[in-house]
Design a protein around this motif. Structure first.
Motif, PDB file in Angstrom:
ATOM      1  N   MET A 216      65.301   0.591 -22.491  1.00 51.06           N
ATOM      2  CA  MET A 216      66.192   1.134 -23.522  1.00 51.06           C
ATOM      3  C   MET A 216      67.570   1.489 -22.974  1.00 51.06           C
ATOM      4  N   GLN A 221      71.259   0.691 -28.604  1.00 48.28           N
ATOM      5  CA  GLN A 221      70.146   0.825 -29.540  1.00 48.28           C
ATOM      6  C   GLN A 221      69.321  -0.453 -29.540  1.00 48.28           C
ATOM      7  N   MET A 222      68.035  -0.296 -29.848  1.00 47.88           N
ATOM      8  CA  MET A 222      67.123  -1.430 -29.937  1.00 47.88           C
ATOM      9  C   MET A 222      66.582  -1.501 -31.364  1.00 47.88           C
ATOM     10  N   LEU A 227      62.613  -4.935 -29.876  1.00 52.99           N
ATOM     11  CA  LEU A 227      61.427  -4.392 -29.224  1.00 52.99           C
ATOM     12  C   LEU A 227      60.247  -5.344 -29.322  1.00 52.99           C
ATOM     13  N   LEU A 252      63.004   9.679 -27.290  1.00 51.48           N
ATOM     14  CA  LEU A 252      63.431   8.552 -28.109  1.00 51.48           C
ATOM     15  C   LEU A 252      63.554   9.027 -29.549  1.00 51.48           C
ATOM     16  N   HIS A 265      66.923   4.821 -30.422  1.00 48.33           N
ATOM     17  CA  HIS A 265      67.934   5.285 -29.483  1.00 48.33           C
ATOM     18  C   HIS A 265      67.281   6.204 -28.466  1.00 48.33           C
ATOM     19  N   LEU A 266      67.797   6.185 -27.225  1.00 48.12           N
ATOM     20  CA  LEU A 266      67.395   7.194 -26.259  1.00 48.12           C
ATOM     21  C   LEU A 266      68.078   8.521 -26.601  1.00 48.12           C
ATOM     22  N   ARG A 271      67.574   9.575 -21.742  1.00 49.51           N
ATOM     23  CA  ARG A 271      68.445   8.790 -20.863  1.00 49.51           C
ATOM     24  C   ARG A 271      68.496   9.406 -19.469  1.00 49.51           C
TER      25      ARG A 271
END
Length: 332
Positions: A216, A221-222, A227, A252, A265-266, A271
């Motif tokens: 991540m 953003q994923m 994912l 997360l 998002h982390l 992070r």
């Protein structure tokens, strides 16, 4: 094969099946300016006297400089000099700009960091079809243990020494043995992560959670689609559980993008933890790779990246968007 049926392009591809080293040949022109180009036609001729040869196309811009030169140098490039090879394969640019150049016999320019260098005095030259063949007498040389850069099938490659089994070492009989790819990758994975896992346990993370958390950090953003690609074949059965656990711990967050699709998002703490554990993992990586030979870490990573491109061709596009076709690389 008759001249009418001879396909020059197919012939070139067939010649490309022969793997060669990659060299840069340098000299100075009549005005004293440095001249150089990438060449894969280099070969040895004789040990006594020490003679080598290479060839240059008759329409090459640098032909007059080499044809009139008393001295020239052959640089066998090392595995980390692909960019240098590409630079000297191009026409019409200052190839020596910002390079740290040494001076050799006859003031010829010598490049640094190569696997080997040969300073040669022109012995003779011969016309061979559409190329001029140069034969040089080696007057001085030096070499290192750096593995060489290789050119094969129109692409750069890397050479590494083959490790042979030693007498008396255990041998696994049958088709499954010590050189089985699955065994090598599996054992390497488990042994590598055995050095990281104590730090994951201290942070209360599973291998799967660390995999997602560290990945991540590669994008702000994923999306769910990202994912799905990222975890396909890795976390197929526990992806939702892993995401839920990271969200529950506040590492997360789940949101929606501009189109309303779910994305992740982390958090700040996520992070921070991810970067801390990545630092630990990188330290472990450095310790492991220190046991390899010079530049073999580069070769290993290059081969693994190629393997992943074969096994998992879609994943790279998650954080490496397409940027157009690569420029064609040529050797002289």
């Amino acid at each position: 094969m008759t001249a009418e049926a001879f396909d020059a392009r197919a012939f070139r591809r067939a010649l490309g099946s022969f793997a060669t080293g990659v060299t840069i040949i340098t000299t100075r022109d009549a005005a004293g300016e440095p001249v150089g180009l990438t060449v894969n036609s280099f070969n040895s001729v004789s040990l006594n006297p020490p003679l080598v040869l290479w060839s240059l196309a008759n329409d090459a811009m640098s032909l007059p400089a080499f044809r009139d030169a008393e001295y020239w140098a052959v640089h066998i490039l090392s595995t980390d000099q692909e960019d240098l090879s590409t630079r000297f394969a191009k026409r019409g640019e200052n190839k020596f700009a910002d390079l740290d150049i040494e001076s050799g016999l006859g003031n010829i320019p010598l490049l640094q960091g190569c696997t080997a260098r040969f300073q040669c005095r022109t012995a003779s030259s011969y016309q061979g079809g559409d190329h001029l063949i140069f034969i040089g007498e080696v007057a001085a040389y030096d070499h290192s243990e750096n593995p060489p850069l290789v050119f094969h099938g129109g692409r750069y490659a890397h050479a590494t020494q083959r490790v042979n089994s030693k007498p008396g070492e255990p041998y696994l009989a049958g088709s499954f043995g010590e050189d089985f790819l699955g065994y090598l990758l599996g054992r390497s994975h488990f042994r590598f992560f055995s050095r990281i896992r104590p730090h994951l346990s201290e942070a209360g993370l599973s291998d799967e959670e660390f995999y997602v958390l560290s990945a991540m950090t590669l994008k702000p953003q994923m999306t769910s689609a990202d994912l799905d690609k990222l975890t396909a074949g890795v976390l197929d059965h526990c992806c939702e559980q892993t995401l839920g656990s990271l969200i529950e711990r506040g590492l997360l967050t789940r949101a929606s993008d501009s189109s309303g699709a779910p994305c992740f998002h982390l958090t700040e703490s996520g992070r921070e933890l991810a970067l801390q554990l990545i630092s630990v993992a990188k330290a472990v990586e450095s310790q492991v790779l220190a046991g390899l030979g010079p530049d073999e870490d580069t070769v290993l990573k290059s081969l693994l990246n190629q393997l992943l491109a074969v096994l998992d061709p879609d994943v790279g596009s998650i954080w490496h968007p397409e940027s157009g076709d690569d420029a064609e690389r040529k050797t002289g």
